[in-house]
Design a protein around this motif. Structure first.
Motif, PDB file in Angstrom:
ATOM      1  N   GLY A   1       0.818  -1.215   0.000  1.00  0.00           N
ATOM      2  CA  GLY A   1       0.000   0.000   0.000  1.00  0.00           C
ATOM      3  C   GLY A   1       0.848   1.259   0.000  1.00  0.00           C
ATOM      4  O   GLY A   1       0.564   2.212  -0.732  1.00  0.00           O
ATOM      5  N   ILE A   2       1.910   1.259   0.805  1.00  0.00           N
ATOM      6  CA  ILE A   2       2.809   2.416   0.859  1.00  0.00           C
ATOM      7  C   ILE A   2       3.479   2.649  -0.492  1.00  0.00           C
ATOM      8  O   ILE A   2       3.592   3.791  -0.958  1.00  0.00           O
ATOM      9  CB  ILE A   2       3.873   2.216   1.963  1.00  0.00           C
ATOM     10  CG1 ILE A   2       3.206   2.227   3.341  1.00  0.00           C
ATOM     11  CG2 ILE A   2       4.950   3.299   1.876  1.00  0.00           C
ATOM     12  CD1 ILE A   2       4.130   1.841   4.476  1.00  0.00           C
ATOM     13  N   LEU A   3       3.909   1.586  -1.131  1.00  0.00           N
ATOM     14  CA  LEU A   3       4.585   1.699  -2.427  1.00  0.00           C
ATOM     15  C   LEU A   3       3.646   2.230  -3.512  1.00  0.00           C
ATOM     16  O   LEU A   3       4.040   3.054  -4.343  1.00  0.00           O
ATOM     17  CB  LEU A   3       5.154   0.345  -2.846  1.00  0.00           C
ATOM     18  CG  LEU A   3       6.309  -0.180  -1.985  1.00  0.00           C
ATOM     19  CD1 LEU A   3       6.670  -1.604  -2.391  1.00  0.00           C
ATOM     20  CD2 LEU A   3       7.527   0.723  -2.080  1.00  0.00           C
ATOM     21  N   ILE A   4       2.410   1.764  -3.503  1.00  0.00           N
ATOM     22  CA  ILE A   4       1.428   2.237  -4.486  1.00  0.00           C
ATOM     23  C   ILE A   4       1.142   3.723  -4.272  1.00  0.00           C
ATOM     24  O   ILE A   4       1.056   4.499  -5.224  1.00  0.00           O
ATOM     25  CB  ILE A   4       0.133   1.402  -4.391  1.00  0.00           C
ATOM     26  CG1 ILE A   4       0.400  -0.025  -4.874  1.00  0.00           C
ATOM     27  CG2 ILE A   4      -0.981   2.043  -5.224  1.00  0.00           C
ATOM     28  CD1 ILE A   4      -0.733  -0.981  -4.609  1.00  0.00           C
ATOM     29  N   ILE A   5       1.003   4.110  -3.009  1.00  0.00           N
ATOM     30  CA  ILE A   5       0.784   5.528  -2.691  1.00  0.00           C
ATOM     31  C   ILE A   5       1.964   6.367  -3.164  1.00  0.00           C
ATOM     32  O   ILE A   5       1.796   7.472  -3.686  1.00  0.00           O
ATOM     33  CB  ILE A   5       0.547   5.712  -1.184  1.00  0.00           C
ATOM     34  CG1 ILE A   5      -0.801   5.089  -0.784  1.00  0.00           C
ATOM     35  CG2 ILE A   5       0.584   7.192  -0.798  1.00  0.00           C
ATOM     36  CD1 ILE A   5      -1.036   5.039   0.716  1.00  0.00           C
ATOM     37  N   TRP A   6       3.177   5.826  -3.015  1.00  0.00           N
ATOM     38  CA  TRP A   6       4.372   6.557  -3.443  1.00  0.00           C
ATOM     39  C   TRP A   6       4.349   6.816  -4.954  1.00  0.00           C
ATOM     40  O   TRP A   6       4.669   7.929  -5.395  1.00  0.00           O
ATOM     41  CB  TRP A   6       5.628   5.790  -3.054  1.00  0.00           C
ATOM     42  CG  TRP A   6       6.893   6.417  -3.576  1.00  0.00           C
ATOM     43  CD1 TRP A   6       7.747   5.900  -4.507  1.00  0.00           C
ATOM     44  CD2 TRP A   6       7.435   7.687  -3.213  1.00  0.00           C
ATOM     45  NE1 TRP A   6       8.786   6.765  -4.744  1.00  0.00           N
ATOM     46  CE2 TRP A   6       8.624   7.872  -3.966  1.00  0.00           C
ATOM     47  CE3 TRP A   6       7.045   8.695  -2.328  1.00  0.00           C
ATOM     48  CZ2 TRP A   6       9.416   9.020  -3.860  1.00  0.00           C
ATOM     49  CZ3 TRP A   6       7.831   9.833  -2.226  1.00  0.00           C
ATOM     50  CH2 TRP A   6       8.990   9.995  -2.982  1.00  0.00           C
ATOM     51  N   VAL A   7       3.963   5.829  -5.739  1.00  0.00           N
ATOM     52  CA  VAL A   7       3.873   6.024  -7.196  1.00  0.00           C
ATOM     53  C   VAL A   7       2.898   7.142  -7.515  1.00  0.00           C
ATOM     54  O   VAL A   7       3.177   8.009  -8.352  1.00  0.00           O
ATOM     55  CB  VAL A   7       3.411   4.732  -7.900  1.00  0.00           C
ATOM     56  CG1 VAL A   7       3.184   4.990  -9.380  1.00  0.00           C
ATOM     57  CG2 VAL A   7       4.440   3.640  -7.755  1.00  0.00           C
ATOM     58  N   ILE A   8       1.750   7.110  -6.851  1.00  0.00           N
ATOM     59  CA  ILE A   8       0.724   8.130  -7.097  1.00  0.00           C
ATOM     60  C   ILE A   8       1.244   9.519  -6.740  1.00  0.00           C
ATOM     61  O   ILE A   8       1.033  10.492  -7.479  1.00  0.00           O
ATOM     62  CB  ILE A   8      -0.557   7.808  -6.300  1.00  0.00           C
ATOM     63  CG1 ILE A   8      -1.168   6.498  -6.811  1.00  0.00           C
ATOM     64  CG2 ILE A   8      -1.559   8.952  -6.407  1.00  0.00           C
ATOM     65  CD1 ILE A   8      -2.309   5.977  -5.955  1.00  0.00           C
ATOM     66  N   ILE A   9       1.960   9.616  -5.614  1.00  0.00           N
ATOM     67  CA  ILE A   9       2.492  10.910  -5.186  1.00  0.00           C
ATOM     68  C   ILE A   9       3.537  11.432  -6.173  1.00  0.00           C
ATOM     69  O   ILE A   9       3.563  12.622  -6.499  1.00  0.00           O
ATOM     70  CB  ILE A   9       3.090  10.801  -3.767  1.00  0.00           C
ATOM     71  CG1 ILE A   9       1.980  10.557  -2.744  1.00  0.00           C
ATOM     72  CG2 ILE A   9       3.871  12.072  -3.404  1.00  0.00           C
ATOM     73  CD1 ILE A   9       2.488  10.305  -1.349  1.00  0.00           C
ATOM     74  N   VAL A  10       4.410  10.541  -6.648  1.00  0.00           N
ATOM     75  CA  VAL A  10       5.415  10.944  -7.641  1.00  0.00           C
ATOM     76  C   VAL A  10       4.720  11.441  -8.907  1.00  0.00           C
ATOM     77  O   VAL A  10       5.110  12.465  -9.494  1.00  0.00           O
ATOM     78  CB  VAL A  10       6.375   9.781  -7.968  1.00  0.00           C
ATOM     79  CG1 VAL A  10       7.263  10.134  -9.163  1.00  0.00           C
ATOM     80  CG2 VAL A  10       7.248   9.450  -6.759  1.00  0.00           C
TER      81      VAL A  10
END
Length: 219
Positions: free
Chosen positions: A161-170
């Motif tokens: 979940g954290i990694l997916i959120i990171w992609v979205i934020i980038v």
């Protein structure tokens, strides 16, 4: 083997490829729908522009930059090799080098100009986004090659979940800073998915030959 057999892999590869090329065609032909969606999202994010947000998104875009993504992937290659996972190390190098070549060739072929009024400097062409493409490769490498070694499923889900959120934020940071159009970052995600799935198909097809050639069974 690094991956388990999956009957849906070929279908996923076709889906990502078709979706990417359809989007690419719409962008090349300056489709009005894509133009409208891009500028609507840009206008929404434009209302959030402030010195504080710009500083935060500038840091995020640096951490998700092609240079940093390359650093992350090379670091993983070294660690895989150190822990006797030579096949994982070679796969990571292949994904990194091959992916960057493909992304670059598409950029210089499409030659889409970047958005006007960039908040921070950005050179080169706009489609696809190297930030999002590289970040996707880093995250998929972590999810599929590193996280399966974790015993607790709940921990794996949290990190996923954290990694997916990171992609979205980038991705948001690139649009906020006007380094890319929204369609650029969507195209990058589709290209990364296509490259990953197609690479897996090649991996299963030539795995036995590669094992003999590179003597991977010794590791």
């Amino acid at each position: 083997m690094l991956f388990k057999e999956n009957n849906h892999r070929k279908g996923l590869a076709i889906f990502y490829l078709v979706a990417f090329f359809l989007l690419e065609i719409l962008i090349i032909t300056n489709n009005s729908v894509i133009f409208s969606i891009d500028h609507s999202i840009q206008n929404i994010l434009g209302t959030a522009v402030s010195p504080f947000n710009t500083k935060i998104f500038s840091i995020i875009t640096f951490l998700g930059s092609p240079v940093m993504d390359t650093f992350y992937l090379v670091l993983m290659m070294i660690l895989f090799f150190k822990f006797k996972q030579r096949d994982a190390s070679l796969w990571t190098g292949y994904i990194l080098i091959g992916g960057n070549i493909i992304s670059y060739l598409i950029k210089i072929t499409v030659k889409r100009q970047r958005p006007l009024d960039k908040i921070i400097p950005a050179s080169g062409f706009s489609f696809p986004s190297g930030h999002v493409f590289g970040t996707m490769l880093v995250i998929m490498t972590i999810i599929f090659l590193i996280l399966p070694s974790l015993k607790k499923q709940s921990t794996r889900w949290i990190i996923n979940g954290i990694l997916i959120i990171w992609v979205i934020i980038v991705a948001i940071s690139r649009v906020y800073l006007r380094g890319h159009f929204p369609s650029d970052v969507i195209g990058s995600a589709l290209l990364a998915g296509a490259w990953w799935q197609c690479s897996k198909l090649l991996y299963f097809r030539y795995y036995d030959s590669l094992v003999k050639l590179l003597k991977l069974n010794n590791y």
